[in-house]
Design a protein around this motif. Structure first.
Motif, PDB file in Angstrom:
ATOM      1  N   ALA A   1       0.854  -1.352   0.152  1.00  0.00           N
ATOM      2  CA  ALA A   1       0.212  -0.228  -0.235  1.00  0.00           C
ATOM      3  C   ALA A   1       0.827   1.269   0.055  1.00  0.00           C
ATOM      4  N   VAL A   2       2.422   1.178   0.145  1.00  0.00           N
ATOM      5  CA  VAL A   2       3.197   2.235   0.264  1.00  0.00           C
ATOM      6  C   VAL A   2       4.355   2.058  -0.625  1.00  0.00           C
ATOM      7  N   ILE A   3       4.572   3.359  -1.241  1.00  0.00           N
ATOM      8  CA  ILE A   3       5.491   3.623  -2.244  1.00  0.00           C
ATOM      9  C   ILE A   3       6.913   4.351  -1.577  1.00  0.00           C
ATOM     10  N   ASP A   4       7.908   3.634  -1.725  1.00  0.00           N
ATOM     11  CA  ASP A   4       9.025   4.235  -1.097  1.00  0.00           C
ATOM     12  C   ASP A   4      10.026   4.439  -2.405  1.00  0.00           C
ATOM     13  N   LYS A   5      10.333   5.740  -2.370  1.00  0.00           N
ATOM     14  CA  LYS A   5      11.169   6.349  -3.343  1.00  0.00           C
ATOM     15  C   LYS A   5      12.623   5.486  -3.672  1.00  0.00           C
ATOM     16  N   LYS A   6      13.312   5.652  -2.338  1.00  0.00           N
ATOM     17  CA  LYS A   6      14.575   4.960  -2.505  1.00  0.00           C
ATOM     18  C   LYS A   6      14.319   3.440  -2.685  1.00  0.00           C
ATOM     19  N   THR A   7      13.280   2.635  -2.280  1.00  0.00           N
ATOM     20  CA  THR A   7      13.226   1.284  -2.544  1.00  0.00           C
ATOM     21  C   THR A   7      13.088   1.083  -4.137  1.00  0.00           C
ATOM     22  N   ASN A   8      12.229   1.972  -4.794  1.00  0.00           N
ATOM     23  CA  ASN A   8      11.954   1.914  -6.172  1.00  0.00           C
ATOM     24  C   ASN A   8      13.333   2.398  -7.069  1.00  0.00           C
ATOM     25  N   LYS A   9      14.125   3.138  -6.532  1.00  0.00           N
ATOM     26  CA  LYS A   9      15.326   3.560  -7.193  1.00  0.00           C
ATOM     27  C   LYS A   9      16.219   2.152  -7.060  1.00  0.00           C
ATOM     28  N   ARG A  10      16.268   1.455  -5.942  1.00  0.00           N
ATOM     29  CA  ARG A  10      17.272   0.394  -5.880  1.00  0.00           C
ATOM     30  C   ARG A  10      16.633  -0.585  -6.854  1.00  0.00           C
ATOM     31  N   LYS A  11      15.426  -0.754  -7.032  1.00  0.00           N
ATOM     32  CA  LYS A  11      14.794  -1.742  -7.853  1.00  0.00           C
ATOM     33  C   LYS A  11      15.292  -1.380  -9.241  1.00  0.00           C
ATOM     34  N   ILE A  12      14.947  -0.191  -9.600  1.00  0.00           N
ATOM     35  CA  ILE A  12      15.256   0.178 -11.071  1.00  0.00           C
ATOM     36  C   ILE A  12      16.785   0.076 -11.382  1.00  0.00           C
ATOM     37  N   GLU A  13      17.784   0.378 -10.287  1.00  0.00           N
ATOM     38  CA  GLU A  13      18.866   0.210 -10.695  1.00  0.00           C
ATOM     39  C   GLU A  13      19.392  -1.265 -10.795  1.00  0.00           C
ATOM     40  N   SER A  14      18.866  -2.127 -10.034  1.00  0.00           N
ATOM     41  CA  SER A  14      18.861  -3.672 -10.389  1.00  0.00           C
ATOM     42  C   SER A  14      18.545  -4.204 -11.553  1.00  0.00           C
ATOM     43  N   TRP A  15      17.148  -3.677 -12.033  1.00  0.00           N
ATOM     44  CA  TRP A  15      16.522  -4.154 -13.182  1.00  0.00           C
ATOM     45  C   TRP A  15      17.404  -3.854 -14.632  1.00  0.00           C
ATOM     46  N   MET A  16      17.795  -2.481 -14.121  1.00  0.00           N
ATOM     47  CA  MET A  16      18.921  -2.010 -15.457  1.00  0.00           C
ATOM     48  C   MET A  16      19.797  -2.978 -15.946  1.00  0.00           C
ATOM     49  N   GLU A  17      20.253  -3.796 -14.878  1.00  0.00           N
ATOM     50  CA  GLU A  17      21.215  -4.827 -15.296  1.00  0.00           C
ATOM     51  C   GLU A  17      20.856  -5.750 -16.094  1.00  0.00           C
ATOM     52  N   PHE A  18      19.548  -5.952 -16.276  1.00  0.00           N
ATOM     53  CA  PHE A  18      19.108  -7.056 -17.086  1.00  0.00           C
ATOM     54  C   PHE A  18      18.214  -6.456 -18.328  1.00  0.00           C
ATOM     55  N   PRO A  19      18.956  -6.033 -19.372  1.00  0.00           N
ATOM     56  CA  PRO A  19      18.470  -5.223 -20.449  1.00  0.00           C
ATOM     57  C   PRO A  19      17.137  -6.117 -21.067  1.00  0.00           C
ATOM     58  N   GLU A  20      17.033  -7.320 -20.903  1.00  0.00           N
ATOM     59  CA  GLU A  20      15.917  -8.206 -21.520  1.00  0.00           C
ATOM     60  C   GLU A  20      14.599  -7.678 -20.903  1.00  0.00           C
ATOM     61  N   LEU A  21      14.646  -7.040 -19.524  1.00  0.00           N
ATOM     62  CA  LEU A  21      13.601  -6.805 -18.891  1.00  0.00           C
ATOM     63  C   LEU A  21      12.791  -5.681 -19.575  1.00  0.00           C
ATOM     64  N   TYR A  22      13.443  -4.828 -20.279  1.00  0.00           N
ATOM     65  CA  TYR A  22      12.976  -3.660 -20.879  1.00  0.00           C
ATOM     66  C   TYR A  22      11.887  -3.975 -21.867  1.00  0.00           C
ATOM     67  N   GLY A  23      12.111  -5.023 -22.487  1.00  0.00           N
ATOM     68  CA  GLY A  23      10.879  -5.489 -23.524  1.00  0.00           C
ATOM     69  C   GLY A  23       9.865  -6.208 -22.881  1.00  0.00           C
ATOM     70  N   PHE A  24      10.093  -6.828 -21.609  1.00  0.00           N
ATOM     71  CA  PHE A  24       9.145  -7.550 -20.756  1.00  0.00           C
ATOM     72  C   PHE A  24       8.228  -6.230 -20.445  1.00  0.00           C
ATOM     73  N   PHE A  25       8.813  -5.125 -19.805  1.00  0.00           N
ATOM     74  CA  PHE A  25       8.002  -4.119 -19.301  1.00  0.00           C
ATOM     75  C   PHE A  25       7.128  -3.737 -20.309  1.00  0.00           C
ATOM     76  N   LEU A  26       7.858  -3.363 -21.527  1.00  0.00           N
ATOM     77  CA  LEU A  26       6.866  -2.660 -22.432  1.00  0.00           C
ATOM     78  C   LEU A  26       5.826  -3.512 -22.978  1.00  0.00           C
ATOM     79  N   ARG A  27       6.084  -4.926 -23.136  1.00  0.00           N
ATOM     80  CA  ARG A  27       5.067  -5.616 -23.769  1.00  0.00           C
ATOM     81  C   ARG A  27       3.866  -6.219 -22.600  1.00  0.00           C
TER      82      ARG A  27
END
Length: 253
Positions: free
Chosen positions: A135-161
């Motif tokens: 129920a809660v959004i934490d900007k720092k947590t989301n930033k860490r998630k994004i930084e982690s996900w960017m190490e897996f370029p294949e996720l970009y297509g997954f998110f888009l589709r």
């Protein structure tokens, strides 16, 4: 496990997110979840944050991080210009020029209206781990998630589709020329912020502003590496984005 996450899971309000190949969405040993029924059961706090990101990108065409950094930097520069206007007019003019440069860069992004960052901002709200309160959004947590996900370029297509393509122009965000233009905008912003940060004393930057600039530079550097990989593999972003690929080593070209 976060106690509120456990309650939501027991009530059947959230479920593991599944990649198109049928496997769970797991990266760096973290399993990600989403609200059930295609997001219908999303808590209002998370839903409002999701809506805010879409609204801001639609209206402002820039990310919250960019806006927060730019606003704080401009405010400090203008205060410094007023402070030294009588004693050091040359320095005051330099501060004002930096403010105008920041405004020009923001206007360029607004006129262009597209950013890879939007894809990850939306996804970081939609997908969450068992360590988060649904129920809660934490900007720092989301930033860490994004930084982690960017190490897996294949996720970009997954998110888009699977999600983001419903809210942003999917075809544009896999176009090589557009990705390269976004990368150029990021590079210009990096140069501007790095230059201002080096002059933090004469620019009158507060410690909080310095931290915002440092964080923004980290983000821009990460996106530079990611977009370089994406622009060299645009034909496979959507066709292979669902595959579970081995983690790639990301290096600065």
């Amino acid at each position: 496990m976060h106690p509120e996450f456990k309650k939501s899971l027991e009530r059947g309000e959230i479920e593991p997110a599944i990649l198109p190949d049928g496997t769970p969405f797991v990266r760096d040993e973290i399993t990600y979840y989403q609200a059930t029924q295609g997001g219908i059961n999303m808590y209002m706090g998370r839903f409002h944050s999701f809506s805010d990101v879409l609204r801001k990108h639609d209206a402002l065409k820039i990310s919250s991080e960019l806006m927060d950094t730019a606003q704080a930097t401009k405010a400090d520069l203008l205060k410094q210009a007023l402070l030294v206007m009588q004693t050091n007019p040359g320095q005051a003019q330099d501060c004002i020029r930096e403010v105008l440069t920041i405004e020009d860069r923001i206007n360029q992004r607004r006129e262009f209206g597209l950013d890879v960052n939007q894809v990850y901002e939306i996804s970081s709200i939609w997908y969450f781990s068992e360590e988060e309160d649904p129920a809660v959004i934490d900007k720092k947590t989301n930033k860490r998630k994004i930084e982690s996900w960017m190490e897996f370029p294949e996720l970009y297509g997954f998110f888009l589709r699977t999600l983001v393509g419903s809210f942003v122009p999917l075809s544009a965000l896999v176009d090589k020329d557009i990705l390269e233009y976004i990368q150029n905008l990021n590079l210009l912003e990096q140069l501007d912020l790095s230059r201002i940060a080096l002059q933090y004393r004469t620019a009158g930057l507060k410690s909080g502003t310095n931290l915002l600039i440092a964080s923004r530079l980290e983000t821009l550097n990460a996106y530079e590496n990611l977009i370089d990989l994406l622009s060299r593999n645009t034909t496979s972003i959507l066709t292979h984005g669902s595959e579970t690929e081995p983690k790639k080593e990301v290096t600065t070209p």
